[in-house]
Design a protein around this motif. Structure first.
Motif, PDB file in Angstrom:
ATOM      1  N   ASP A 203       0.934  -1.146   0.054  1.00 23.15           N
ATOM      2  CA  ASP A 203      -0.091   0.003  -0.096  1.00 23.15           C
ATOM      3  C   ASP A 203       0.905   1.301   0.139  1.00 23.15           C
ATOM      4  OD1 ASP A 203       1.066  -0.334   2.568  1.00 23.15           O
ATOM      5  OD2 ASP A 203      -0.700   0.245   3.648  1.00 23.15           O
ATOM      6  N   GLY A 204       2.071   1.179  -0.410  1.00 23.24           N
ATOM      7  CA  GLY A 204       3.168   2.074  -0.512  1.00 23.24           C
ATOM      8  C   GLY A 204       2.656   3.158  -1.843  1.00 23.24           C
ATOM      9  N   PRO A 205       3.528   4.465  -1.810  1.00 21.50           N
ATOM     10  CA  PRO A 205       3.319   5.060  -2.835  1.00 21.50           C
ATOM     11  C   PRO A 205       3.595   4.519  -4.210  1.00 21.50           C
ATOM     12  CG  PRO A 205       4.884   5.996  -1.216  1.00 21.50           C
ATOM     13  CD  PRO A 205       4.656   4.447  -0.752  1.00 21.50           C
ATOM     14  N   VAL A 206       2.952   5.131  -5.191  1.00 20.18           N
ATOM     15  CA  VAL A 206       2.949   4.788  -6.570  1.00 20.18           C
ATOM     16  C   VAL A 206       4.166   5.332  -7.467  1.00 20.18           C
ATOM     17  CG1 VAL A 206       1.754   4.518  -8.814  1.00 20.18           C
ATOM     18  CG2 VAL A 206       0.459   4.225  -6.644  1.00 20.18           C
ATOM     19  N   MET A 207       5.016   4.670  -8.075  1.00 20.79           N
ATOM     20  CA  MET A 207       6.097   5.039  -8.753  1.00 20.79           C
ATOM     21  C   MET A 207       5.895   4.969 -10.480  1.00 20.79           C
ATOM     22  SD  MET A 207       9.476   4.076  -6.522  1.00 20.79           S
ATOM     23  CE  MET A 207       9.160   2.262  -6.496  1.00 20.79           C
ATOM     24  N   LYS A 208       6.593   5.578 -11.176  1.00 16.37           N
ATOM     25  CA  LYS A 208       6.496   5.298 -12.772  1.00 16.37           C
ATOM     26  C   LYS A 208       7.809   4.301 -12.749  1.00 16.37           C
ATOM     27  CE  LYS A 208       4.175   9.295 -14.318  1.00 16.37           C
ATOM     28  NZ  LYS A 208       4.332  10.379 -15.167  1.00 16.37           N
ATOM     29  N   LEU A 209       7.892   3.406 -13.749  1.00 14.07           N
ATOM     30  CA  LEU A 209       8.961   2.499 -13.745  1.00 14.07           C
ATOM     31  C   LEU A 209       9.205   2.341 -15.301  1.00 14.07           C
ATOM     32  CD1 LEU A 209      11.069   0.224 -13.458  1.00 14.07           C
ATOM     33  CD2 LEU A 209       9.470  -1.331 -13.153  1.00 14.07           C
ATOM     34  N   TYR A 210      10.262   2.905 -15.934  1.00 18.48           N
ATOM     35  CA  TYR A 210      10.511   2.906 -17.392  1.00 18.48           C
ATOM     36  C   TYR A 210      11.439   1.625 -17.673  1.00 18.48           C
ATOM     37  CZ  TYR A 210       8.444   7.744 -17.483  1.00 18.48           C
ATOM     38  OH  TYR A 210       7.949   8.926 -17.471  1.00 18.48           O
ATOM     39  N   LEU A 211      10.695   0.971 -18.694  1.00 17.26           N
ATOM     40  CA  LEU A 211      11.468  -0.057 -19.085  1.00 17.26           C
ATOM     41  C   LEU A 211      11.946   0.038 -20.503  1.00 17.26           C
ATOM     42  CD1 LEU A 211       9.133  -2.980 -17.844  1.00 17.26           C
ATOM     43  CD2 LEU A 211      11.212  -2.332 -16.922  1.00 17.26           C
ATOM     44  N   TRP A 212      13.467   0.058 -20.906  1.00 13.08           N
ATOM     45  CA  TRP A 212      14.098   0.304 -21.951  1.00 13.08           C
ATOM     46  C   TRP A 212      14.392  -0.710 -22.846  1.00 13.08           C
ATOM     47  CZ3 TRP A 212      14.579   5.335 -24.053  1.00 13.08           C
ATOM     48  CH2 TRP A 212      14.021   6.197 -23.274  1.00 13.08           C
TER      49      TRP A 212
END
Length: 559
Positions: free
Chosen positions: A263-272
């Motif tokens: 239930d932690g903060p949401v992050m953006k994860l960029y996959l390259w």
């Protein structure tokens, strides 16, 4: 604290909280204190405030079925080497590897290997590897470019290496705790062990929490692993009917996934690049839409004013049932879906909202760093007297200049040999709110978000309507820009190094939201989807911002 998984074939997990059996003599098979952590699952690690691991221990199954605890504290270069009295005592453990040439034998499993290239010239530097021995100690390996191709490498295979050089591990983007790297030298001999005499774990993971990633953001330090559940994939909510646009992903070279751990903060994860391709392949391989995502060796960065994670060349991608950590997380997710669905990804990842006065106050603080903010301001005028656009390289959007016979790209990293000039916004506007005045500079797609038209379209329209002017003629400020005067808009702005050092007070705009944009949809219990099937103006603005942020998320190819 660092969470760490150790996986032994076939998917045998031993929890460090479980008491280790004593042998027949009544003595514990491992001496020394064995500290445990609530977040530690198969091994434990003690971390300093910097997030770097100073010691790591792993529970491993010995061939006789007993458990032993090993410690991965690397020896100093001049320290004495004491070989183990366990079966095969001629084999050196990774914890015994020190700096300098070594005429010794190593036995390990190849977890993963990847190419290391110069981020500017793309020249091959060598092959980097992640290796694990029977004690569960992980070390990085390296094959110089001149020897790449000499050895047949297969992920998952067990090898015997005779003779190597213990080189000092790099300071940036490390993928293992060990201070040394096993470098293949001129007299190194590598052979596959089809039937290893001892059991060697299959993998090991080093997980960081949101707080740990945040504390090490932009540090270019050690690369840790992430596991959590997916909230959005390229702006799409996680439904049974989600479809990935693989052609678009291949063109942009990346996937943007909103992720959350528990239930932690949401992050953006960029996959390259390869990580993006692996993500698409695994995503499609599941009959139902997968939920859990594990990505190894990610780099935490500030993008768009919020914490984001980006994959590296060393990154691997796992989903629901691929490895034990994803299986464990999926089990938790299925039992706690109400907790996992509380937070709306779009809301959590918004930059902090400030007034112009607060923005300039932040810039004046000595402790301030590069950051992104959200400002509501009214456009007072379009600054004239200088060009409102520039000619960019069609390949990389960097500024293009005139050569003797053609345009030349200013970006030394650009691989385009024939440059096609494309007009891009470089527009200064004066703005104000109830507290202060400022000058904003609008760049690239942010200009289209303001006027609804590309700069190239406006420039082309002017030349079509004015046949007599030459190609060098500077196009005056178009009516589409002048019509924005008086509009109150929400700007996402970047405080740059130039602002912090006092070189300029002009603030760069990276994104502009449309007037009276609807509130972002929530991803909550029973939400089902993020709204209508078509893209709203807000959706298009958000997707454009993803591209802008992704450009800033470019990272070294090796790591």
């Amino acid at each position: 604290l660092i969470s760490s998984y150790l996986i032994s074939p076939p998917q045998l997990i031993i929890f460090s909280q479980i008491f280790i059996p004593m042998d027949l003599s009544g003595n514990s098979p491992a001496s020394g204190d064995h500290q445990t952590s609530k977040k530690t699952v198969a091994s434990s690690a003690t971390a300093k405030s910097t997030g770097k691991s100073t010691a790591s221990s792993a529970t491993v199954v010995k061939p006789n079925g007993k458990a032993a605890v090993s410690s991965a504290n690397p020896m100093e270069p001049n320290a004495a080497t004491a070989l183990s009295s366990m079966p095969g005592d001629q084999v050196m453990f990774f914890r015994e590897v020190s700096l300098g040439p070594r005429e010794a034998e190593l036995m390990f499993r190849m977890i993963h290997f990847w190419e290391a290239r110069n981020p500017n010239t793309k020249t091959l530097i060598g092959q980097e590897m992640l290796l694990i021995d029977r004690e569960g100690t992980v070390i990085q390996g390296f094959v110089p470019a001149s020897r790449v191709g000499r050895y047949e490498l297969t992920a998952g295979s067990v090898y015997k290496l005779i003779n190597f050089f213990g080189s000092r591990s790099k300071d940036q983007y490390r993928v293992a705790d060990h201070s040394a790297t096993v470098s293949f030298s001129w007299n190194s001999s590598l052979s596959v062990l089809e039937n290893p005499p001892v059991q060697i774990p299959e993998d090991r993971f080093r997980f960081h929490t949101y707080e740990e990633f945040k504390s090490n953001c932009d540090s270019k330090g050690d690369l840790y692993d992430y596991v959590g559940h997916m909230k959005l994939v390229n702006g799409q909510t996680m439904t049974d009917h989600i479809v990935l646009d693989e052609d678009d992903i291949a063109e942009k070279r990346h996937v943007c996934v909103h992720v959350q751990t528990h239930d932690g903060p949401v992050m953006k994860l960029y996959l390259w690049d390869k990580a993006a391709a692996d993500f698409c392949q695994k995503f499609k391989s599941y009959g139902n839409t997968p939920s859990v995502l594990l990505v190894t060796t990610v780099n935490p960065k500030h993008l768009g004013g919020t914490l984001a994670l980006t994959s590296m060349s060393s990154s691997r991608v796992f989903m629901d049932a691929d490895v034990q950590p994803t299986k464990d997380y999926l089990e938790w997710l299925n039992s706690n879906s109400d907790i996992a669905n509380r937070i709306a990804a779009e809301v959590v990842t918004k930059p902090e909202s400030v007034t112009l006065e607060e923005l300039f106050s932040y810039i004046k603080q000595d402790s301030s760093k590069v950051a992104w903010f959200e400002c509501m301001a009214t456009i007072d005028d379009v600054v004239q007297g200088s060009a409102w656009y520039y000619i960019s390289c069609g390949g990389c959007n960097s500024k293009a200049v005139k050569g003797h016979t053609s345009l030349i790209c200013n970006n030394k990293k650009c691989v385009k040999t024939e440059v096609t000039g494309v007009p891009q916004y470089l527009t200064r506007i004066s703005v104000y709110d109830k507290t202060e005045q400022a000058v904003f500079v609008i760049l690239g797609d942010a200009g289209k978000e303001l006027t609804g038209k590309h700069a190239a379209e406006l420039v082309a329209s002017y030349f079509e309507a004015n046949d007599g002017v030459g190609a060098d003629h500077c196009v005056p400020v178009p009516q589409a820009l002048l019509d924005t005067v008086g509009q109150t808009r929400k700007f996402i702005v970047k405080v740059s190094d130039h602002n912090l050092t006092g070189k300029t007070q002009t603030i760069t705009v990276t994104k502009i939201l449309p007037p009276e944009a609807p509130l972002p949809s929530t991803v909550g219990v029973g939400s089902g989807s993020s709204g209508s099937s078509g893209d709203t103006a807000g959706d298009k603005a958000r997707k454009a911002a993803e591209i802008l942020e992704a450009d800033e998320a470019k990272r070294p190819k090796s790591g």
